[in-house]
Scaffold this motif. Structure first.
Motif: not given
Length: 270
Positions: A204-212, A224-239
């Motif tokens: 289920n691709p919607q798992a990205g929302v629950s994951l983040w 986290p360290q493994w994705l330190s350059t990526h926007p986190a939280g609400p921005t990522r979930i919106r994308d």
């Protein structure tokens, strides 16, 4: 582009991320993949020496490999080289929130990311798809090329790779793979391609929302360290939510896993 090619491009289902970077071709794919394999084997050897490499019978390793079996067949359309990669999946008994896929299909998860986030199979597939996407889109190869071009100029890259023999070249590349950080564009692209890989594999691709959402809770909103350059939280979930319509049909038509695994128990003592 011919009309036939244009029609094929428009007809493709799934996400849209464009072509891979032409700059990546300045560094030979074979050498990057060989360096990834060498570095991966060294890491697994060190983990085994510390009794931190999960045995074949470990239920969570079995879980990871079953999910990988469904994702890997979806990889070839994104990168024809993936068909000849010698894929590996391993689990390291470490509390770190970490996972990666080296060039050439060398996947590793750290137990901490399974246990601390209580990941469902769909969420594991989301992470695995993301990491595999980095390898398929050759982000490490591109970053190496950009690094070398910055230091020496693109015209000198070929000669640089010839210095010291193949062994030294692979060792140097392997060290770069350990310290490499991807750009925000790379991370966003891996999110989209990974989401499609997981959807086509029946997760289920919607798992990205629950994951983040979980990731934000355990890291107080910081990546986290493994994705330190990526926007986190609400921005990522919106994308992720904005791109769900592009892959929901793929998920609906995909064959679903017949076996589901429980979330990870607490990290075992060593």
């Amino acid at each position: 582009m011919s009309s036939a090619l244009a029609s094929a491009a428009w007809a493709r289902d799934g996400v849209e991320v464009g072509d891979t970077s032409a700059l990546a071709k300045l560094v030979p794919a074979e050498q990057v993949e060989a360096a990834g394999a060498q570095q991966y084997q060294q890491m697994m050897k060190e983990a085994a020496g510390q009794h931190a490499l999960a045995p074949m019978s470990n239920r969570q390793l079995i879980r990871l490999r079953e999910i990988a079996k469904r994702i890997i067949p979806q990889a070839v359309p994104w990168n024809p080289r993936a068909q000849q990669w010698r894929w590996e999946v391993n689990l390291i008994a470490s509390p770190q929130l970490n996972a990666f896929c080296m060039p050439g299909g060398k996947i590793a998860f750290y137990y901490g990311i399974l246990e601390k986030l209580k990941l469902t199979d769909d969420e594991v597939a989301t992470i695995m798809g993301h990491e595999v996407a980095h390898a398929l889109r050759e982000h490490a190869r591109e970053r190496m090329a950009k690094t070398q071009a910055t230091r020496l100029g693109a015209s000198l890259i070929s000669s640089l790779l010839g210095l010291g023999g193949v062994g030294d070249t692979l060792l140097n590349m392997g060290g770069q793979l350990l310290t490499l950080t991807f750009s925000r564009e790379d991370e966003s692209e891996a999110d989209l391609v990974g989401m499609e890989l997981a959807a086509r594999a029946g997760y289920n691709p919607q798992a990205g929302v629950s994951l983040w959402t979980k990731m934000g809770e355990v890291s107080n909103g910081a990546p986290p360290q493994w994705l330190s350059t990526h926007p986190a939280g609400p921005t990522r979930i919106r994308d992720i939510q904005a791109n769900l319509p592009k892959v929901e049909g793929l998920y609906a038509s995909a064959a679903k896993p017949t076996q589901r695994f429980e979330v990870a128990p607490p990290l075992p003592s060593r």
